[in-house]
Design an enzyme around this catalytic site. Structure first.
Site, short mmCIF file in Angstrom:
data_model
loop_
_atom_site.label_atom_id
_atom_site.label_comp_id
_atom_site.label_asym_id
_atom_site.label_seq_id
_atom_site.Cartn_x
_atom_site.Cartn_y
_atom_site.Cartn_z
N ASP A 229 48.63 22.96 40.03
CA ASP A 229 47.31 22.36 38.74
C ASP A 229 48.64 22.77 37.29
O ASP A 229 48.92 23.58 37.17
CB ASP A 229 46.52 24.02 38.63
CG ASP A 229 45.35 23.24 37.59
OD1 ASP A 229 45.73 21.79 37.58
OD2 ASP A 229 45.10 24.45 37.05
N LYS B 245 42.15 38.51 33.74
CA LYS B 245 41.36 36.74 33.98
C LYS B 245 39.56 37.46 34.38
O LYS B 245 39.86 37.88 35.77
CB LYS B 245 41.96 36.18 34.38
CG LYS B 245 41.27 34.49 35.47
CD LYS B 245 41.71 33.10 34.82
CE LYS B 245 42.40 33.15 36.57
NZ LYS B 245 42.63 32.47 36.96
N SER C 178 38.75 27.44 33.06
CA SER C 178 37.94 26.54 33.84
C SER C 178 36.59 27.01 34.09
O SER C 178 35.99 27.38 34.76
CB SER C 178 38.42 25.69 34.38
OG SER C 178 39.76 26.72 35.35
N LEU C 179 37.41 28.56 35.04
CA LEU C 179 36.29 29.17 36.10
C LEU C 179 36.57 30.67 35.41
O LEU C 179 35.76 31.08 36.31
CB LEU C 179 37.21 28.92 37.62
CG LEU C 179 36.74 28.26 38.08
CD1 LEU C 179 38.27 28.00 39.62
CD2 LEU C 179 35.96 26.67 37.68
N GLY C 180 37.09 31.33 34.51
CA GLY C 180 36.78 32.58 33.84
C GLY C 180 37.68 32.61 33.00
O GLY C 180 38.16 31.76 31.77
N GLN C 181 37.12 33.83 32.30
CA GLN C 181 38.04 34.11 30.84
C GLN C 181 39.15 34.95 30.67
O GLN C 181 38.65 35.40 31.31
CB GLN C 181 36.58 35.08 30.15
CG GLN C 181 36.68 34.52 28.52
CD GLN C 181 36.42 33.56 27.47
OE1 GLN C 181 35.79 32.85 27.92
NE2 GLN C 181 36.74 33.59 26.88
#
Length: 538
Positions: free
Chosen positions: A152, A23, A4-7
């Site tokens: 999470d 990441k 969601s916030l990184g690849q």
């Protein structure tokens, strides 16, 4: 693979060839989300002017924002993973966390070991159910023990490894619980078991659901109705957690009752975990699965608050020992041991699984006069609950049970005396004792052995507990309790429960009862007195 916030990329380290997951944070994430949070928080400040809206939007945003900014710091995320792994490795070696390579980690780049496997929710392997059990224990341990909660647990973060372990990924979003919050939740569950709603309302004040100083009287009947509906048809263990959370959320519109921000994260995490479990088991109920862990916490935690909660769980509001409740807690503990062994926990030397290792018991000789039959060797069938009680961890509960066992010994001994006098043809003791002259204020008739209704209750409680611990057959009949059989089963267990505390304990015991019991134990164990027996000899 997108996050969601990184690849996330799969790579290999040049220096040693290790497979790694790298990441990389997406550009301008921090700036974009900061503006969004600012707008939402200002909206929350406006909503505070409307008292009918009891949801603390500002509090929720602040809690989430703090966690979000921590999540954007990949150095912090790597440290979270390392700390989590350290907390789990002794108790639950079936749970694995990818190692963080600190040398190749920065605020916007995280490098960890690559974990092979498949999503737990999509796996068709036969051990998925066991790994779900491990996952439940893992999250309850975080929630009620370590206080360091992985908030999470979406399906992509729970992986079954090829060797059958449970891998947990992504430690950017975590929340930390205080001791008051951890213990408060367990105390609330203990009160819920006994439907003590007055105490539960006070628990909710401690947990932050109800503000300090609020009049609790209008809220009490509403909460009682909600919990009565939740408990209908199976008791506390069959509560549907999601439905209960939804019903509690409804109360926030009409009463000064709110869902604290930390608990909102917990509800979300537990909901995801329950959803994963329901895929493989449609009958899964999170509260039912949580009860064994809670029983283990009550039995093993040394904090005064949880020891009081344990006593309350067994004695309830009336303060009367409840053998059925005791057995229920111990059976839940045994269910916990079974779950802790799931996924190879026993083979991997998990400390939680070791709580249920059965201890070898020697054969014991019973005094012939107790049963009227020749002496025979009879082994005690040791079960996990008894093994725990005889272990070092069970020390507190051994002393906790001593009150009831001593009462049982006293009642049993007097019952034996009554039976012995009957065998001698003395059915009415009063004339016999009246022949003995009084010595000042001491009247011999006052020492007449009697069996009261309370004694009968105590004997039945002792019988139930001993039958359970020794996994024996029923010792009751249509005529009532078979007292000699109870003694036969009680004596071999009693030294293990009280050998080191009975002679010195401060509980008021009739002296001739204690002396007689000590002598009998000594005779059974080769002439040793019970005080000379060490725990290793039991």
């Amino acid at each position: 693979m997108a996050a969601s916030l990184g690849q996330v990329y799969k790579g290999r380290l040049k220096e040693n060839g290790d497979l790694v997951a790298v990441k990389v944070q997406r550009p301008f994430v921090l700036e974009t989300v900061t503006v969004d949070l600012y707008v939402i928080r200002n909206l929350g400040l406006v909503l505070r002017k409307f008292p009918q809206i009891s949801i603390d939007v500002v509090g929720l945003v602040d809690e989430w924002a703090a966690r979000f900014f921590e999540e954007l710091d990949y150095v912090n995320e790597g440290k979270n993973g390392t700390l989590f792994a350290e907390m789990m490795k002794k108790d639950l070696p079936q749970v694995v966390v990818p190692r963080t390579y600190e040398k190749y980690t920065s605020r916007k780049v995280l490098t960890t070991a690559w974990i092979e496997g498949e999503k737990l929710s999509q796996s068709t392997e036969s051990d998925v159910g066991e790994l779900v059990n491990v996952g439940v224990i893992c999250y309850l341990k975080q929630l009620l023990d370590t206080g360091f909660f992985h908030a999470d647990p979406h399906p992509g973060n729970l992986i079954r490894t090829p060797d059958g372990k449970l891998a947990i990924l992504d430690f950017g979003l975590v929340t930390k619980l205080t001791d008051d919050q951890k213990y408060g939740m367990i105390e609330a569950i203990a009160h819920l078991i006994h439907r003590d709603y007055g105490a539960i309302v006070k628990d909710f004040v401690k947990l932050g659901f109800i503000p300090e100083g609020v009049n609790l009287e209008p809220i009490l009947p509403v909460l009682a109705k909600v919990f009565d509906q939740a408990l209908e048809g199976g008791g506390a263990k069959n509560i549907n957690f999601q439905d209960l959370a939804s019903d509690l959320a409804q109360i926030t519109f009409d009463y000064p009752f709110r869902i604290p921000p930390y608990f909102a994260l917990i509800i979300r995490a537990i909901g995801v975990l329950e959803g994963i479990a329901l895929v493989g088991n449609p009958d899964f109920a999170i509260v039912d699965e949580a009860y064994p862990y809670i029983a283990q916490r009550l039995l093993t935690d040394e904090s005064p608050r949880l020891r009081n909660a344990l006593r309350y769980t067994i004695y309830g509001k009336t303060g009367v020992f409840d053998a059925e409740r005791f057995i229920d807690v111990m059976q839940a503990f045994e269910n916990f041991i079974t779950a802790a062994k799931s996924g190879g926990g026993e083979d991997l030397n998990g400390k939680m699984a070791e709580l249920g290792i059965l201890q070898t018991r020697a054969n014991y000789m019973f005094p012939a006069f107790l049963s009227g039959a020749p002496q025979v060797e009879q082994p005690i069938q040791t079960r996990a609950a008894l093994a725990f009680l005889l272990s070092e961890k069970g020390n507190f509960f051994r002393e906790f049970l001593l009150d009831e066992i001593v009462k049982g010994i006293d009642a049993v001994t007097r019952e034996q005396l009554v039976q012995m006098m009957a065998v001698l043809g003395i059915g009415n003791f009063t004339p016999l004792f009246s022949m003995v002259p009084s010595l000042g204020p001491i009247r011999p008739a006052g020492f007449l052995p009697t069996i009261t209704e309370e004694d009968k209750v105590i004997l039945n409680n002792v019988q139930k507990v001993i039958e359970f611990l020794t996994a024996g057959s029923s010792t009751s009949s249509s005529q009532g309790v078979n007292v000699p059989r109870v003694i036969q089963e009680l004596l071999p267990v009693m030294p293990g429960l009280s050998a080191t505390v009975l002679p010195e304990n401060s509980i008021p015991v009739v002296p001739w009862v204690q002396e007689n019991f000590t002598q009998e134990v000594g005779r059974i164990y080769g002439g040793k007195s019970s005080s000379a027996l060490s725990s290793s000899e039991t």
